[in-house]
Design an enzyme around this catalytic site. Structure first.
Site, PDB file in Angstrom:
ATOM      1  N   GLU A  49       0.809  -1.211   0.000  1.00  0.00           N
ATOM      2  CA  GLU A  49       0.000   0.000   0.000  1.00  0.00           C
ATOM      3  C   GLU A  49       0.849   1.271   0.000  1.00  0.00           C
ATOM      4  O   GLU A  49       0.412   2.319  -0.492  1.00  0.00           O
ATOM      5  CB  GLU A  49      -0.960   0.009   1.191  1.00  0.00           C
ATOM      6  CG  GLU A  49      -2.068  -1.054   1.124  1.00  0.00           C
ATOM      7  CD  GLU A  49      -1.630  -2.424   1.657  1.00  0.00           C
ATOM      8  OE1 GLU A  49      -0.424  -2.630   1.919  1.00  0.00           O
ATOM      9  OE2 GLU A  49      -2.516  -3.298   1.813  1.00  0.00           O
ATOM     10  N   PHE A 111     -10.090  -7.375  16.040  1.00  0.00           N
ATOM     11  CA  PHE A 111      -9.111  -7.838  15.051  1.00  0.00           C
ATOM     12  C   PHE A 111      -8.839  -6.729  14.012  1.00  0.00           C
ATOM     13  O   PHE A 111      -9.775  -6.205  13.412  1.00  0.00           O
ATOM     14  CB  PHE A 111      -9.687  -9.084  14.363  1.00  0.00           C
ATOM     15  CG  PHE A 111      -8.862  -9.611  13.224  1.00  0.00           C
ATOM     16  CD1 PHE A 111      -7.581 -10.109  13.431  1.00  0.00           C
ATOM     17  CD2 PHE A 111      -9.372  -9.626  11.935  1.00  0.00           C
ATOM     18  CE1 PHE A 111      -6.829 -10.595  12.368  1.00  0.00           C
ATOM     19  CE2 PHE A 111      -8.634 -10.117  10.881  1.00  0.00           C
ATOM     20  CZ  PHE A 111      -7.350 -10.605  11.094  1.00  0.00           C
ATOM     21  N   GLN A 112      -7.604  -6.357  13.855  1.00  0.00           N
ATOM     22  CA  GLN A 112      -7.132  -5.354  12.877  1.00  0.00           C
ATOM     23  C   GLN A 112      -7.587  -3.925  13.192  1.00  0.00           C
ATOM     24  O   GLN A 112      -7.460  -3.037  12.354  1.00  0.00           O
ATOM     25  CB  GLN A 112      -7.548  -5.712  11.445  1.00  0.00           C
ATOM     26  CG  GLN A 112      -6.935  -7.029  10.955  1.00  0.00           C
ATOM     27  CD  GLN A 112      -7.126  -7.252   9.473  1.00  0.00           C
ATOM     28  OE1 GLN A 112      -8.162  -6.918   8.924  1.00  0.00           O
ATOM     29  NE2 GLN A 112      -6.132  -7.852   8.829  1.00  0.00           N
ATOM     30  N   VAL A 381      15.880   8.752  -3.256  1.00  0.00           N
ATOM     31  CA  VAL A 381      16.700   9.450  -2.266  1.00  0.00           C
ATOM     32  C   VAL A 381      17.941   8.588  -2.042  1.00  0.00           C
ATOM     33  O   VAL A 381      17.857   7.375  -1.972  1.00  0.00           O
ATOM     34  CB  VAL A 381      15.897   9.624  -0.961  1.00  0.00           C
ATOM     35  CG1 VAL A 381      16.797   9.982   0.210  1.00  0.00           C
ATOM     36  CG2 VAL A 381      14.826  10.689  -1.158  1.00  0.00           C
ATOM     37  N   PHE A 466      24.778   6.789   0.319  1.00  0.00           N
ATOM     38  CA  PHE A 466      24.543   8.138   0.845  1.00  0.00           C
ATOM     39  C   PHE A 466      24.724   8.162   2.361  1.00  0.00           C
ATOM     40  O   PHE A 466      25.220   9.125   2.929  1.00  0.00           O
ATOM     41  CB  PHE A 466      23.147   8.623   0.458  1.00  0.00           C
ATOM     42  CG  PHE A 466      23.018  10.112   0.531  1.00  0.00           C
ATOM     43  CD1 PHE A 466      23.455  10.903  -0.515  1.00  0.00           C
ATOM     44  CD2 PHE A 466      22.482  10.729   1.647  1.00  0.00           C
ATOM     45  CE1 PHE A 466      23.367  12.286  -0.449  1.00  0.00           C
ATOM     46  CE2 PHE A 466      22.382  12.106   1.723  1.00  0.00           C
ATOM     47  CZ  PHE A 466      22.826  12.889   0.676  1.00  0.00           C
TER      48      PHE A 466
HETATM   49  C1  LIG Z   1      18.891  13.507  -0.263  1.00  0.00           C
HETATM   50  C2  LIG Z   1      18.335  14.873  -0.514  1.00  0.00           C
HETATM   51  C3  LIG Z   1      19.197  15.941  -0.643  1.00  0.00           C
HETATM   52  C4  LIG Z   1      18.715  17.216  -0.943  1.00  0.00           C
HETATM   53  N1  LIG Z   1      19.595  18.236  -1.147  1.00  0.00           N
HETATM   54  C5  LIG Z   1      19.135  19.419  -1.624  1.00  0.00           C
HETATM   55  C6  LIG Z   1      20.027  20.457  -2.003  1.00  0.00           C
HETATM   56  O1  LIG Z   1      21.243  20.341  -1.879  1.00  0.00           O
HETATM   57  N2  LIG Z   1      19.495  21.579  -2.519  1.00  0.00           N
HETATM   58  C7  LIG Z   1      18.148  21.757  -2.683  1.00  0.00           C
HETATM   59  O2  LIG Z   1      17.720  22.783  -3.206  1.00  0.00           O
HETATM   60  N3  LIG Z   1      17.291  20.814  -2.287  1.00  0.00           N
HETATM   61  C8  LIG Z   1      17.744  19.655  -1.784  1.00  0.00           C
HETATM   62  N4  LIG Z   1      16.847  18.674  -1.447  1.00  0.00           N
HETATM   63  C9  LIG Z   1      15.416  18.954  -1.559  1.00  0.00           C
HETATM   64  C10 LIG Z   1      14.950  19.811  -0.387  1.00  0.00           C
HETATM   65  O3  LIG Z   1      14.786  18.989   0.742  1.00  0.00           O
HETATM   66  C11 LIG Z   1      13.621  20.535  -0.702  1.00  0.00           C
HETATM   67  O4  LIG Z   1      12.608  19.591  -0.880  1.00  0.00           O
HETATM   68  C12 LIG Z   1      13.700  21.420  -1.944  1.00  0.00           C
HETATM   69  O5  LIG Z   1      14.821  22.267  -1.887  1.00  0.00           O
HETATM   70  C13 LIG Z   1      12.451  22.265  -2.025  1.00  0.00           C
HETATM   71  O6  LIG Z   1      12.322  22.766  -3.312  1.00  0.00           O
HETATM   72  P1  LIG Z   1      11.271  23.910  -3.619  1.00  0.00           P
HETATM   73  O7  LIG Z   1      11.483  25.030  -2.675  1.00  0.00           O
HETATM   74  O8  LIG Z   1      11.387  24.197  -5.073  1.00  0.00           O
HETATM   75  O9  LIG Z   1       9.852  23.175  -3.424  1.00  0.00           O
HETATM   76  P2  LIG Z   1       8.817  23.119  -2.222  1.00  0.00           P
HETATM   77  O10 LIG Z   1       9.436  22.715  -0.958  1.00  0.00           O
HETATM   78  O11 LIG Z   1       7.690  22.305  -2.729  1.00  0.00           O
HETATM   79  O12 LIG Z   1       8.316  24.631  -2.046  1.00  0.00           O
HETATM   80  C14 LIG Z   1       7.508  25.265  -2.990  1.00  0.00           C
HETATM   81  C15 LIG Z   1       6.905  26.511  -2.351  1.00  0.00           C
HETATM   82  O13 LIG Z   1       6.208  27.230  -3.363  1.00  0.00           O
HETATM   83  C16 LIG Z   1       4.914  27.584  -2.892  1.00  0.00           C
HETATM   84  N5  LIG Z   1       4.066  27.669  -4.067  1.00  0.00           N
HETATM   85  C17 LIG Z   1       3.514  26.652  -4.779  1.00  0.00           C
HETATM   86  N6  LIG Z   1       2.873  27.143  -5.852  1.00  0.00           N
HETATM   87  C18 LIG Z   1       3.039  28.477  -5.828  1.00  0.00           C
HETATM   88  C19 LIG Z   1       2.644  29.537  -6.699  1.00  0.00           C
HETATM   89  N7  LIG Z   1       1.953  29.312  -7.835  1.00  0.00           N
HETATM   90  N8  LIG Z   1       2.993  30.793  -6.372  1.00  0.00           N
HETATM   91  C20 LIG Z   1       3.676  31.061  -5.221  1.00  0.00           C
HETATM   92  N9  LIG Z   1       4.090  30.097  -4.368  1.00  0.00           N
HETATM   93  C21 LIG Z   1       3.785  28.816  -4.688  1.00  0.00           C
HETATM   94  C22 LIG Z   1       4.537  26.524  -1.882  1.00  0.00           C
HETATM   95  O14 LIG Z   1       3.606  27.025  -0.953  1.00  0.00           O
HETATM   96  C23 LIG Z   1       5.901  26.204  -1.247  1.00  0.00           C
HETATM   97  O15 LIG Z   1       6.157  27.014  -0.123  1.00  0.00           O
HETATM   98  C24 LIG Z   1      17.319  17.416  -1.081  1.00  0.00           C
HETATM   99  C25 LIG Z   1      16.441  16.356  -0.893  1.00  0.00           C
HETATM  100  C26 LIG Z   1      16.945  15.097  -0.632  1.00  0.00           C
HETATM  101  C27 LIG Z   1      15.973  13.983  -0.480  1.00  0.00           C
HETATM  102  C1  LIG Z   2      12.700   4.803   4.356  1.00  0.00           C
HETATM  103  C2  LIG Z   2      14.061   5.362   4.627  1.00  0.00           C
HETATM  104  N1  LIG Z   2      14.941   4.669   5.382  1.00  0.00           N
HETATM  105  C3  LIG Z   2      16.183   5.151   5.616  1.00  0.00           C
HETATM  106  C4  LIG Z   2      16.557   6.358   5.109  1.00  0.00           C
HETATM  107  C5  LIG Z   2      17.957   6.910   5.347  1.00  0.00           C
HETATM  108  N2  LIG Z   2      18.695   6.888   4.064  1.00  0.00           N
HETATM  109  C6  LIG Z   2      18.831   7.963   3.275  1.00  0.00           C
HETATM  110  S1  LIG Z   2      19.654   7.667   1.869  1.00  0.00           S
HETATM  111  C7  LIG Z   2      19.863   6.051   2.285  1.00  0.00           C
HETATM  112  C8  LIG Z   2      20.653   5.117   1.389  1.00  0.00           C
HETATM  113  C9  LIG Z   2      19.999   4.850   0.107  1.00  0.00           C
HETATM  114  O1  LIG Z   2      20.652   3.750  -0.465  1.00  0.00           O
HETATM  115  P1  LIG Z   2      20.501   3.352  -1.969  1.00  0.00           P
HETATM  116  O2  LIG Z   2      19.095   3.372  -2.377  1.00  0.00           O
HETATM  117  O3  LIG Z   2      21.239   2.108  -2.202  1.00  0.00           O
HETATM  118  O4  LIG Z   2      21.206   4.562  -2.712  1.00  0.00           O
HETATM  119  P2  LIG Z   2      22.763   4.976  -2.640  1.00  0.00           P
HETATM  120  O5  LIG Z   2      22.865   6.118  -1.733  1.00  0.00           O
HETATM  121  O6  LIG Z   2      23.552   3.785  -2.222  1.00  0.00           O
HETATM  122  O7  LIG Z   2      23.079   5.347  -4.045  1.00  0.00           O
HETATM  123  C10 LIG Z   2      19.287   5.765   3.528  1.00  0.00           C
HETATM  124  C11 LIG Z   2      19.348   4.446   4.207  1.00  0.00           C
HETATM  125  C12 LIG Z   2      15.600   7.062   4.351  1.00  0.00           C
HETATM  126  N3  LIG Z   2      15.864   8.258   3.842  1.00  0.00           N
HETATM  127  N4  LIG Z   2      14.382   6.533   4.100  1.00  0.00           N
END
Ligand SMILES: Cc1cc2nc3c(=O)[nH]c(=O)nc-3n(C[C@H](O)[C@H](O)[C@H](O)COP(=O)(O)OP(=O)(O)OC[C@H]3O[C@@H](n4cnc5c(N)ncnc54)[C@H](O)[C@@H]3O)c2cc1C
Ligand SMILES: Cc1ncc(C[n+]2csc(CCOP(=O)(O)OP(=O)(O)O)c2C)c(N)n1
Length: 578
Positions: A49, A111-112, A381, A466
């Site tokens: 799910e 149950f559940q 991620v 990562f």
């Molecule tokens: C492993 C990992 C590493 C990351 N590293 C980075 C990094 O190095 N750099 C980075 O930038 N991000 C990184 N991120 C992503 C980060 O966590 C944020 O999710 C991202 O930066 C948010 O992007 P955003 O601001 O464009 O979008 P959102 O967080 O979705 O924000 C959008 C905003 O726009 C507003 N909005 C929507 N529509 C409109 C509209 N029409 N007009 C006005 N406002 C509006 C919303 O209300 C919201 O506040 C990483 C994520 C992961 C998983």
């Molecule tokens: C559900 C969940 N569990 C654990 C984490 C912590 N975490 C972030 S990145 C990562 C490793 C991801 O491994 P993989 O998919 O093999 O990608 P790699 O970084 O090795 O390229 C983990 C465990 C997470 N973000 N989400």
């Protein structure tokens, strides 16, 4: 007799819902039985799910319309939770149908039995229990309208016995299908923003996903302000393309040029972004933030003027108040820095024939070149996020999805399933980690069973790489991160996909081309380098470890193998390799 389940299904169809992602179970049987009778409403049968929720979220992201998932009572809908968190935090309209145990048993620890109204509180705007048949259309319509209007998750909790009872209430038409009204801030606030920007010498724009549909306005304001544009990750697909002002991303995975353009400005204009890391915002610059949700303004950094409005309409109203074009020195310097950074990154994306394993940069680059002009990329991620951020190129027609706000592993495959179900004609490519793929690997079967021709490219580095980066940067020896992997191409073949394994660079392009051209789901298992992180002398492990990687003022080097402490380093010398 018209059942509650039948009215539910009719209401969904009346609102344009075309499919439901889910997995049946006894309390949901009334609903699935009604779905069975309506050929126009597709049931996309998943194996977990959580995947249903991720898939619905991907559909909602791409269509900007309500998408729906359904699960049975207790464990069935509890499995939704991580996927629903992702949808809610990504602010996409998703309705989850959580069926419930029989009403006479509620409150007896039957149950559940679980209490979805409490369980899903943190990942939804609304969760309504239908305890009487005649309530259904109203509760359902409230849930659907809330998901659309507030952009996020809403649930209905429907006991199995209620679903099968007779219902005389008619299906309700919602009256709207999406929330895309333009909002313009009041003249007083616009004037304050214009005064601040007119007084500034070096303006930088930070542009996020809220800039979708505002590309022309974004470029116009950048020209007028002579402002470099830094993009936040979710904004990449909407901001970076055909954009002479773009200077890359900032943040840990960002480029030095993005960081520099932010830090060198005296005024920051943040547009539709919730970029979450405070240490990457300039401390001394004045700030204007435009966001349609007022509560987002000033959340990550102190803001001087907040404009509650949509980017397109607000920029339209702001531009006439701005002075004619500024001096372009800041823009020129920022672009020069970006071009240098970009060249360095491009040099890393090479594959020397005969060597193994491959550089992941090379895999991402070749994939980008082979993919269709309107491809949808879904990204796990983990390190695939780094390669997507740095090597995928957009054009206004391609799309990019990831668990950017919630940061959950394993999203790429189920998001690809949702994207492909909603857009059968588009090429959908999941950039999967080996850990991420294994976490929801049963969904390979979903792709086969539902005839969804998704393409999965596995960055197989035999590690949770990562996390190793995080551990090393915290001064901890990597532990618990090894992955003993199968040959994923063989697993794929056993599941009914086309599978191919790539061990050397010269095999990559032909394998990708075959997989992308294949008429059905396909998986390419690519052996790539494990990231090995070295700490530069300018930073000690304890410094980063004390804050955690995301909280430190660090970027990963272009190679992704070094943490660079931006607080200590002369950016030009260090990052340009001088
Ligand atoms: C492993 C990992 C590493 C990351 N590293 C980075 C990094 O190095 N750099 C980075 O930038 N991000 C990184 N991120 C992503 C980060 O966590 C944020 O999710 C991202 O930066 C948010 O992007 P955003 O601001 O464009 O979008 P959102 O967080 O979705 O924000 C959008 C905003 O726009 C507003 N909005 C929507 N529509 C409109 C509209 N029409 N007009 C006005 N406002 C509006 C919303 O209300 C919201 O506040 C990483 C994520 C992961 C998983
Ligand atoms: C559900 C969940 N569990 C654990 C984490 C912590 N975490 C972030 S990145 C990562 C490793 C991801 O491994 P993989 O998919 O093999 O990608 P790699 O970084 O090795 O390229 C983990 C465990 C997470 N973000 N989400």
């Amino acid at each position: 007799m018209t059942t509650v389940a039948e009215v539910l299904v009719q209401t969904l169809m009346l609102s344009g819902v075309e499919r439901i992602y889910g997995l049946p179970g006894d309390s949901l049987n009334g609903v699935t039985d009604s779905i069975r009778k309506h050929k126009e409403l597709k049931w996309i049968h998943v194996r977990h799910e959580e995947a249903a929720a991720f898939a619905a979220g991907a559909e909602a992201h791409l269509t900007q319309r309500l998408a729906v998932c359904a699960g049975s009572c207790g464990p069935g809908n509890l499995h939704f939770i991580n996927g629903l968190f992702d949808c809610h935090r990504s602010r996409v309209p998703v309705l989850a149908i959580a069926s419930q145990i029989p009403t006479p048993e509620l409150g007896t620890n039957y149950f559940q039995e679980t209490h979805p109204e409490q369980l899903f509180k943190d990942c939804s705007h609304y969760c309504g229990l239908v305890s009487e048949p005649e309530q259904l259309p109203r509760i359902l319509a409230i849930a659907m309208r809330t998901a659309i209007a507030q952009r996020g998750v809403a649930l209905i909790v429907l006991p199995g016995d209620v679903a099968m009872r007779s219902c005389s209430a008619k299906p309700v038409a919602l009256g709207f299908v999406s929330n895309d009204s333009g909002v313009v801030p009041p003249p007083r606030d616009l004037a304050a923003a214009a005064a601040l920007l007119n007084a500034a010498k070096r303006v930088t724009i930070l542009a996020g996903a809220g800039c979708a549909g505002s590309h022309a306005e974004l470029l116009q304001i950048a020209e007028q302000l002579q402002a470099p544009i830094v993009h936040a990750f979710r904004g990449k697909e909407f901001v970076e393309y055909d954009n002479p002002y773009d200077v890359g991303m900032t943040g840990l995975l960002g480029f030095s040029s993005g960081y520099r353009a932010m830090m060198h400005c005296d005024a920051l204009l943040a547009l539709g972004t919730d970029f979450p890391y405070p240490q990457f915002y300039p401390e001394h610059a004045k700030k204007v933030q435009i966001d349609v949700r007022g509560e987002q303004i000033g959340r990550r950094t102190v803001v001087d003027v907040g404009l509650i409005g949509t980017v397109k309409e607000t920029l339209g109203a702001l531009r006439p108040l701005l002075a004619p074009a500024k001096d372009g020195a800041h823009l020129k310097e920022s672009i020069a820095h970006y071009q240098h950074t970009r060249k360095d990154l491009d040099h890393l994306a090479v594959g020397k024939p005969g060597t193994s394993p491959l550089r992941p940069e090379y895999v991402a680059r070749v994939l980008d070149q082979c993919a269709a002009a309107d491809a949808v990329f879904t990204v796990d991620v983990g390190t695939p996020s780094i390669w997507a951020a740095r090597y995928l190129q957009f054009n206004g027609r391609r799309s990019l999805l990831g668990s950017w706000s919630h940061g959950s592993m394993a999203g790429a495959l189920p998001q690809a399933i949702g994207a492909q179900a909603a857009f059968p004609q588009r090429q959908v490519i999941a950039m999967a980690g080996d850990g991420g793929l294994a976490m929801l690997m049963g969904e390979l079967l979903t792709a086969v069973q539902n005839r969804l021709p998704v393409k999965i490219v596995v960055f197989n580095n035999s590690a949770l790489a990562f996390v190793e980066v995080e551990m090393v940067s915290a001064g901890i020896l990597p532990f618990g991160t090894d992955l003993q992997n199968p040959d994923f191409s063989k697993v794929a073949e056993a599941c009914g996909l086309f599978g191919v394994r790539v061990e050397r660079p010269e095999e990559l392009k032909p394998a990708l081309e075959r997989a992308l051209a294949y008429d059905g789901p396909a998986l390419v298992d690519v052996l790539v380098h494990r990231q090995e992180l070295s700490m530069p002398p300018s930073i000690t492990a304890g410094q980063v470890g004390g804050f955690g990687l995301y909280a430190a003022k660090c970027v990963l080097s272009g190679r992704g193998d070094e943490i660079i402490d931006l607080a200590k380093v002369n950016l030009f010398d260090r990052l340009l390799g001088r």
